[in-house]
Every structure is written in structure tokens, then in C-alpha cells.
Design a protein around this motif. Structure first.
Motif, PDB file in Angstrom:
ATOM      1  N   VAL A  79       0.848  -1.189   0.000  1.00 17.00           N
ATOM      2  CA  VAL A  79       0.000   0.000   0.000  1.00 17.00           C
ATOM      3  C   VAL A  79       0.884   1.239   0.000  1.00 17.00           C
ATOM      4  O   VAL A  79       1.625   1.495   0.965  1.00 17.00           O
ATOM      5  N   GLU A  80       0.805   2.010  -1.090  1.00 19.13           N
ATOM      6  CA  GLU A  80       1.592   3.245  -1.211  1.00 19.13           C
ATOM      7  C   GLU A  80       0.743   4.434  -0.795  1.00 19.13           C
ATOM      8  O   GLU A  80      -0.481   4.427  -0.951  1.00 19.13           O
ATOM      9  N   SER A  81       1.409   5.451  -0.311  1.00 17.77           N
ATOM     10  CA  SER A  81       0.743   6.703   0.019  1.00 17.77           C
ATOM     11  C   SER A  81       1.771   7.832  -0.050  1.00 17.77           C
ATOM     12  O   SER A  81       2.976   7.576  -0.123  1.00 17.77           O
ATOM     13  N   GLY A  82       1.259   9.065  -0.042  1.00 13.59           N
ATOM     14  CA  GLY A  82       2.151  10.213   0.009  1.00 13.59           C
ATOM     15  C   GLY A  82       2.294  10.982  -1.283  1.00 13.59           C
ATOM     16  O   GLY A  82       2.952  12.024  -1.323  1.00 13.59           O
ATOM     17  N   GLY A  83       1.698  10.499  -2.358  1.00 19.02           N
ATOM     18  CA  GLY A  83       1.773  11.234  -3.610  1.00 19.02           C
ATOM     19  C   GLY A  83       0.928  12.497  -3.565  1.00 19.02           C
ATOM     20  O   GLY A  83       0.178  12.733  -2.610  1.00 19.02           O
ATOM     21  N   GLY A  84       1.061  13.310  -4.593  1.00 23.95           N
ATOM     22  CA  GLY A  84       0.271  14.534  -4.651  1.00 23.95           C
ATOM     23  C   GLY A  84       0.839  15.520  -5.634  1.00 23.95           C
ATOM     24  O   GLY A  84       1.686  15.174  -6.465  1.00 23.95           O
ATOM     25  N   LEU A  85       0.376  16.747  -5.519  1.00 22.41           N
ATOM     26  CA  LEU A  85       0.803  17.849  -6.388  1.00 22.41           C
ATOM     27  C   LEU A  85       1.743  18.751  -5.605  1.00 22.41           C
ATOM     28  O   LEU A  85       1.438  19.159  -4.481  1.00 22.41           O
ATOM     29  N   VAL A  86       2.874  19.056  -6.202  1.00 22.62           N
ATOM     30  CA  VAL A  86       3.865  19.909  -5.539  1.00 22.62           C
ATOM     31  C   VAL A  86       4.519  20.803  -6.584  1.00 22.62           C
ATOM     32  O   VAL A  86       4.599  20.432  -7.763  1.00 22.62           O
ATOM     33  N   ALA A 114       7.682  22.775  -8.372  1.00 26.33           N
ATOM     34  CA  ALA A 114       9.085  22.458  -8.619  1.00 26.33           C
ATOM     35  C   ALA A 114       9.950  23.011  -7.485  1.00 26.33           C
ATOM     36  O   ALA A 114       9.717  24.120  -7.002  1.00 26.33           O
ATOM     37  N   GLY A 115      10.896  22.196  -7.061  1.00 28.05           N
ATOM     38  CA  GLY A 115      11.751  22.561  -5.939  1.00 28.05           C
ATOM     39  C   GLY A 115      11.248  22.049  -4.605  1.00 28.05           C
ATOM     40  O   GLY A 115      11.972  22.100  -3.606  1.00 28.05           O
ATOM     41  N   GLY A 116      10.019  21.571  -4.588  1.00 29.95           N
ATOM     42  CA  GLY A 116       9.425  21.082  -3.352  1.00 29.95           C
ATOM     43  C   GLY A 116       9.798  19.650  -3.038  1.00 29.95           C
ATOM     44  O   GLY A 116      10.616  19.032  -3.729  1.00 29.95           O
ATOM     45  N   SER A 117       9.173  19.138  -1.987  1.00 28.86           N
ATOM     46  CA  SER A 117       9.485  17.794  -1.506  1.00 28.86           C
ATOM     47  C   SER A 117       8.212  17.003  -1.248  1.00 28.86           C
ATOM     48  O   SER A 117       7.157  17.571  -0.950  1.00 28.86           O
ATOM     49  N   LEU A 118       8.348  15.698  -1.356  1.00 28.94           N
ATOM     50  CA  LEU A 118       7.291  14.765  -0.983  1.00 28.94           C
ATOM     51  C   LEU A 118       7.956  13.523  -0.394  1.00 28.94           C
ATOM     52  O   LEU A 118       9.098  13.207  -0.748  1.00 28.94           O
ATOM     53  N   ARG A 119       7.232  12.833   0.469  1.00 28.28           N
ATOM     54  CA  ARG A 119       7.710  11.553   0.972  1.00 28.28           C
ATOM     55  C   ARG A 119       6.665  10.489   0.686  1.00 28.28           C
ATOM     56  O   ARG A 119       5.523  10.590   1.153  1.00 28.28           O
ATOM     57  N   LEU A 120       7.063   9.484  -0.062  1.00 24.13           N
ATOM     58  CA  LEU A 120       6.192   8.358  -0.346  1.00 24.13           C
ATOM     59  C   LEU A 120       6.425   7.267   0.695  1.00 24.13           C
ATOM     60  O   LEU A 120       7.549   7.073   1.152  1.00 24.13           O
ATOM     61  N   SER A 121       5.353   6.561   1.014  1.00 27.65           N
ATOM     62  CA  SER A 121       5.434   5.436   1.945  1.00 27.65           C
ATOM     63  C   SER A 121       4.911   4.182   1.265  1.00 27.65           C
ATOM     64  O   SER A 121       4.016   4.246   0.413  1.00 27.65           O
ATOM     65  N   CYS A 122       5.453   3.057   1.670  1.00 28.11           N
ATOM     66  CA  CYS A 122       5.004   1.760   1.161  1.00 28.11           C
ATOM     67  C   CYS A 122       4.906   0.812   2.347  1.00 28.11           C
ATOM     68  O   CYS A 122       5.928   0.504   2.979  1.00 28.11           O
ATOM     69  N   MET A 179       8.549   1.192   4.034  1.00 30.96           N
ATOM     70  CA  MET A 179       9.628   1.719   3.209  1.00 30.96           C
ATOM     71  C   MET A 179       9.226   3.114   2.740  1.00 30.96           C
ATOM     72  O   MET A 179       8.034   3.385   2.543  1.00 30.96           O
ATOM     73  N   TYR A 180      10.219   3.976   2.576  1.00 30.33           N
ATOM     74  CA  TYR A 180       9.959   5.352   2.193  1.00 30.33           C
ATOM     75  C   TYR A 180      10.781   5.747   0.973  1.00 30.33           C
ATOM     76  O   TYR A 180      11.819   5.150   0.675  1.00 30.33           O
ATOM     77  N   LEU A 181      10.303   6.779   0.311  1.00 30.87           N
ATOM     78  CA  LEU A 181      11.097   7.457  -0.712  1.00 30.87           C
ATOM     79  C   LEU A 181      10.950   8.955  -0.443  1.00 30.87           C
ATOM     80  O   LEU A 181       9.881   9.528  -0.679  1.00 30.87           O
ATOM     81  N   GLN A 182      12.000   9.540   0.094  1.00 27.84           N
ATOM     82  CA  GLN A 182      12.028  10.980   0.307  1.00 27.84           C
ATOM     83  C   GLN A 182      12.491  11.643  -0.976  1.00 27.84           C
ATOM     84  O   GLN A 182      13.578  11.330  -1.477  1.00 27.84           O
ATOM     85  N   MET A 183      11.681  12.532  -1.502  1.00 28.94           N
ATOM     86  CA  MET A 183      11.973  13.173  -2.779  1.00 28.94           C
ATOM     87  C   MET A 183      12.117  14.674  -2.545  1.00 28.94           C
ATOM     88  O   MET A 183      11.155  15.335  -2.152  1.00 28.94           O
ATOM     89  N   ASN A 184      13.308  15.172  -2.771  1.00 21.51           N
ATOM     90  CA  ASN A 184      13.590  16.600  -2.611  1.00 21.51           C
ATOM     91  C   ASN A 184      13.952  17.215  -3.958  1.00 21.51           C
ATOM     92  O   ASN A 184      14.265  16.511  -4.915  1.00 21.51           O
TER      93      ASN A 184
END
Length: 115
Positions: free
Chosen positions: A5-12, A14-22, A78-83
Motif C-alpha cells: 500500500v503506497e501513500s504520500g503522492g500529490g501535487l507539488v 518544482a523545488g518542493g518535496s514529498l515523501r512516499l510510503s510503502c 519503506m519510504y522514498l524521500q523526494m527533494n
């Protein structure tokens, strides 16, 4: 059957950050490896970052220095930190888990980066 189960996506912007979770339905230690893939419109699915069971990490060149894959054993997640996100990072992001020669996929989460 393994559920991811993934979560954390969205609209951001440019230059912003998001963290996805699994969050998998089984212990993270059940898997030989976990990883994140992404698929942009009209393009093939590609590997973004991977973490074998030994905890090492590998990244696609296009995310090195910007994205970080990690896991929290206590939370079994598990995470994916996106900066420093770029418009070209826009895609559906998928979590995968490999177990005994079988690859399991999550349903995907949309990440949209506006310019």
C-alpha cells in the motif's frame, strides 16, 4: 498474496518535496529486496531506487542526490524521500517487493510536479 500500500503522492511545485510510503502486508524482512519504480505518461516503467535486504541502496542517475530510499523496521514501512522535485519527476510511483523469485507491485501513487 503480498499487498503493498503506497501513500504520500500529490501535487507539488518544482523545488518542493514529498515523501512516499510503502506498507507491505508482510514483514519487510520477508523480502529479498524492495524498490521504487516510476512510469511517466507514454514512457516505460523505470527503476528509481532499490534497497536489498542487506540495507544497501542504489539509485537511478536521474535522482541521485535528490531522492533517498529508506525503511523503518519498527513501522514495517519503506519510504522514498523526494527533494528538489522537477516537472520531469511527474509520474506514477510504484513500490515493489521481491520474494522467492516473485515480484509484487503496489497500486501506484501519482506524483505531479508543477513548474
Amino acid at each position: 498474496q503480498v499487498q503493498l500500500v503506497e501513500s504520500g503522492g500529490g501535487l507539488v511545485q518544482a523545488g518542493g518535496s514529498l515523501r512516499l510510503s510503502c506498507a507491505p502486508s508482510q514483514s519487510i524482512f520477508s523480502f529479498n529486496a524492495m524498490a521504487w519504480f516510476r512510469q511517466a505518461p507514454g514512457q516505460q516503467r523505470v527503476l528509481v531506487a532499490a534497497m536489498p535486504s542487506d540495507g544497501s541502496t542504489t539509485y537511478a542517475d536521474f535522482v541521485k542526490g535528490r531522492f533517498t530510499i529508506s525503511r523503518d523496521n519498527a513501522k514495517n514501512t519503506m519510504y522514498l524521500q523526494m527533494n528538489s522535485l522537477k516537472p520531469e519527476d511527474t509520474a506514477v510511483y510504484y513500490c515493489i517487493a521481491d520474494m522467492r523469485g516473485v515480484r509484487h507491485w503496489g497500486q501506484g501513487t501519482q506524483v505531479t510536479v508543477s513548474s
